[in-house]
Scaffold this motif. Structure first.
Motif, PDB file in Angstrom:
ATOM      1  N   VAL A 259     -37.442  -3.138  30.091  1.00 44.21           N
ATOM      2  CA  VAL A 259     -37.278  -4.221  31.073  1.00 44.21           C
ATOM      3  C   VAL A 259     -37.413  -5.524  30.298  1.00 44.21           C
ATOM      4  N   PHE A 260     -36.350  -6.325  30.302  1.00 40.48           N
ATOM      5  CA  PHE A 260     -36.310  -7.516  29.465  1.00 40.48           C
ATOM      6  C   PHE A 260     -36.773  -8.754  30.231  1.00 40.48           C
ATOM      7  N   HIS A 261     -38.012  -8.641  30.669  1.00 40.54           N
ATOM      8  CA  HIS A 261     -38.759  -9.713  31.327  1.00 40.54           C
ATOM      9  C   HIS A 261     -40.173  -9.527  30.799  1.00 40.54           C
ATOM     10  N   PHE A 262     -40.745 -10.556  30.163  1.00 40.44           N
ATOM     11  CA  PHE A 262     -42.035 -10.383  29.504  1.00 40.44           C
ATOM     12  C   PHE A 262     -43.040  -9.679  30.405  1.00 40.44           C
ATOM     13  N   HIS A 263     -43.654  -8.638  29.848  1.00 42.61           N
ATOM     14  CA  HIS A 263     -44.771  -7.980  30.517  1.00 42.61           C
ATOM     15  C   HIS A 263     -45.692  -7.397  29.463  1.00 42.61           C
ATOM     16  N   CYS A 264     -46.956  -7.495  29.762  1.00 42.73           N
ATOM     17  CA  CYS A 264     -48.017  -7.010  28.886  1.00 42.73           C
ATOM     18  C   CYS A 264     -48.751  -5.908  29.640  1.00 42.73           C
ATOM     19  N   HIS A 265     -48.878  -4.753  29.005  1.00 41.59           N
ATOM     20  CA  HIS A 265     -49.597  -3.635  29.605  1.00 41.59           C
ATOM     21  C   HIS A 265     -51.088  -3.762  29.304  1.00 41.59           C
ATOM     22  N   LEU A 266     -51.911  -3.616  30.311  1.00 45.91           N
ATOM     23  CA  LEU A 266     -53.352  -3.458  30.108  1.00 45.91           C
ATOM     24  C   LEU A 266     -53.670  -2.053  30.622  1.00 45.91           C
ATOM     25  N   ILE A 267     -53.967  -1.180  29.666  1.00 43.46           N
ATOM     26  CA  ILE A 267     -54.163   0.232  29.978  1.00 43.46           C
ATOM     27  C   ILE A 267     -55.621   0.607  29.782  1.00 43.46           C
ATOM     28  N   PRO A 268     -56.319   0.936  30.864  1.00 41.58           N
ATOM     29  CA  PRO A 268     -57.695   1.396  30.719  1.00 41.58           C
ATOM     30  C   PRO A 268     -57.709   2.765  30.046  1.00 41.58           C
ATOM     31  N   ARG A 269     -58.700   2.977  29.191  1.00 35.15           N
ATOM     32  CA  ARG A 269     -58.834   4.248  28.484  1.00 35.15           C
ATOM     33  C   ARG A 269     -60.150   4.891  28.873  1.00 35.15           C
ATOM     34  N   TYR A 270     -60.106   6.205  28.982  1.00 33.31           N
ATOM     35  CA  TYR A 270     -61.253   6.975  29.423  1.00 33.31           C
ATOM     36  C   TYR A 270     -61.562   8.056  28.393  1.00 33.31           C
ATOM     37  N   LYS A 271     -62.843   8.281  28.155  1.00 40.81           N
ATOM     38  CA  LYS A 271     -63.233   9.358  27.242  1.00 40.81           C
ATOM     39  C   LYS A 271     -62.572  10.641  27.703  1.00 40.81           C
ATOM     40  N   GLY A 272     -61.923  11.326  26.757  1.00 41.63           N
ATOM     41  CA  GLY A 272     -61.268  12.587  27.074  1.00 41.63           C
ATOM     42  C   GLY A 272     -59.847  12.463  27.589  1.00 41.63           C
ATOM     43  N   ASP A 273     -59.293  11.238  27.705  1.00 44.43           N
ATOM     44  CA  ASP A 273     -57.924  11.121  28.220  1.00 44.43           C
ATOM     45  C   ASP A 273     -56.876  11.588  27.201  1.00 44.43           C
ATOM     46  N   MET A 274     -57.294  11.763  25.956  1.00 43.40           N
ATOM     47  CA  MET A 274     -56.482  12.429  24.944  1.00 43.40           C
ATOM     48  C   MET A 274     -57.426  13.068  23.944  1.00 43.40           C
ATOM     49  N   GLU A 275     -56.938  14.059  23.239  1.00 47.12           N
ATOM     50  CA  GLU A 275     -57.809  14.823  22.353  1.00 47.12           C
ATOM     51  C   GLU A 275     -58.472  13.969  21.286  1.00 47.12           C
ATOM     52  N   ASN A 276     -57.697  13.148  20.591  1.00 45.14           N
ATOM     53  CA  ASN A 276     -58.244  12.311  19.525  1.00 45.14           C
ATOM     54  C   ASN A 276     -57.603  10.929  19.604  1.00 45.14           C
ATOM     55  N   PRO A 277     -58.299   9.949  20.165  1.00 49.62           N
ATOM     56  CA  PRO A 277     -57.698   8.634  20.342  1.00 49.62           C
ATOM     57  C   PRO A 277     -57.616   7.788  19.060  1.00 49.62           C
ATOM     58  N   ARG A 278     -58.217   8.268  17.964  1.00 47.84           N
ATOM     59  CA  ARG A 278     -58.210   7.485  16.729  1.00 47.84           C
ATOM     60  C   ARG A 278     -56.772   7.105  16.364  1.00 47.84           C
ATOM     61  N   GLY A 279     -56.587   5.863  16.027  1.00 49.24           N
ATOM     62  CA  GLY A 279     -55.263   5.356  15.696  1.00 49.24           C
ATOM     63  C   GLY A 279     -54.632   4.570  16.827  1.00 49.24           C
ATOM     64  N   GLY A 280     -55.104   4.811  18.054  1.00 51.85           N
ATOM     65  CA  GLY A 280     -54.639   4.028  19.211  1.00 51.85           C
ATOM     66  C   GLY A 280     -53.134   3.861  19.264  1.00 51.85           C
ATOM     67  N   ILE A 281     -52.693   2.612  19.258  1.00 55.77           N
ATOM     68  CA  ILE A 281     -51.265   2.334  19.409  1.00 55.77           C
ATOM     69  C   ILE A 281     -50.446   2.767  18.196  1.00 55.77           C
ATOM     70  N   ARG A 282     -51.110   3.114  17.109  1.00 53.50           N
ATOM     71  CA  ARG A 282     -50.380   3.642  15.953  1.00 53.50           C
ATOM     72  C   ARG A 282     -49.647   4.931  16.314  1.00 53.50           C
ATOM     73  N   HIS A 283     -50.042   5.588  17.399  1.00 55.61           N
ATOM     74  CA  HIS A 283     -49.397   6.830  17.820  1.00 55.61           C
ATOM     75  C   HIS A 283     -48.001   6.614  18.398  1.00 55.61           C
ATOM     76  N   VAL A 284     -47.538   5.367  18.484  1.00 51.73           N
ATOM     77  CA  VAL A 284     -46.152   5.169  18.926  1.00 51.73           C
ATOM     78  C   VAL A 284     -45.189   5.809  17.944  1.00 51.73           C
ATOM     79  N   ILE A 285     -45.620   5.943  16.695  1.00 49.06           N
ATOM     80  CA  ILE A 285     -44.885   6.732  15.702  1.00 49.06           C
ATOM     81  C   ILE A 285     -45.838   7.871  15.358  1.00 49.06           C
ATOM     82  N   PRO A 286     -45.612   9.058  15.951  1.00 54.69           N
ATOM     83  CA  PRO A 286     -46.599  10.142  15.901  1.00 54.69           C
ATOM     84  C   PRO A 286     -47.200  10.432  14.521  1.00 54.69           C
ATOM     85  N   SER A 287     -46.422  10.419  13.475  1.00 51.13           N
ATOM     86  CA  SER A 287     -46.957  10.748  12.159  1.00 51.13           C
ATOM     87  C   SER A 287     -47.846   9.653  11.578  1.00 51.13           C
ATOM     88  N   LYS A 288     -47.896   8.494  12.211  1.00 48.69           N
ATOM     89  CA  LYS A 288     -48.682   7.365  11.705  1.00 48.69           C
ATOM     90  C   LYS A 288     -50.032   7.207  12.395  1.00 48.69           C
TER      91      LYS A 288
END
Length: 121
Positions: free
Chosen positions: A89-118
């Motif tokens: 969607v080409f209209h500026f928007h910023c996501h604020l995503i709350p994170r919860y313990k256990g919402d993924m197996e290993n959150p280390r790396g955070g947004i770096r997971h947009v490229i899975p191997s990174k």
């Protein structure tokens, strides 16, 4: 959706001079919000100086809205700028995503997971 200019008023949960906030239609986690520019701007780099200066204030407001209803353990703040970065969607928007313990197996790396191997380092 090409932009957010035709959203029904009842979807808007907060508005200031520069941005408005809505609940994400496809939330990653409970409480996921979008901060959207009042003026049609393509992405973060298209915002005016004044909008960029005021964005942190609106992010804080969005955080408080989330905290009023949920108890997250952390947050991700994200902006996709350009097709290659995943912007649809080409209209500026910023996501604020709350994170919860256990919402993924290993959150280390955070947004770096947009490229899975990174994500793991």
């Amino acid at each position: 959706m090409k932009d957010f200019t035709e959203l029904p008023a009842e979807k808007i949960i907060y508005r200031d001079n520069y941005f408005f906030i809505i609940k994400d239609a496809f939330p990653v986690n409970p409480g996921h919000l979008l901060i959207i520019s009042n003026q049609l701007r393509i992405d973060y780099f298209d915002l005016t100086f004044e909008e960029k200066e005021n964005l942190p204030h609106t992010i804080e407001k969005a955080k408080q809205i989330i905290l009023d209803e949920y108890t997250p353990d952390g947050f991700n703040i994200g902006m996709n700028c350009g097709i290659t970065a995943g912007q649809t969607v080409f209209h500026f928007h910023c996501h604020l995503i709350p994170r919860y313990k256990g919402d993924m197996e290993n959150p280390r790396g955070g947004i770096r997971h947009v490229i899975p191997s990174k994500g793991s380092y």
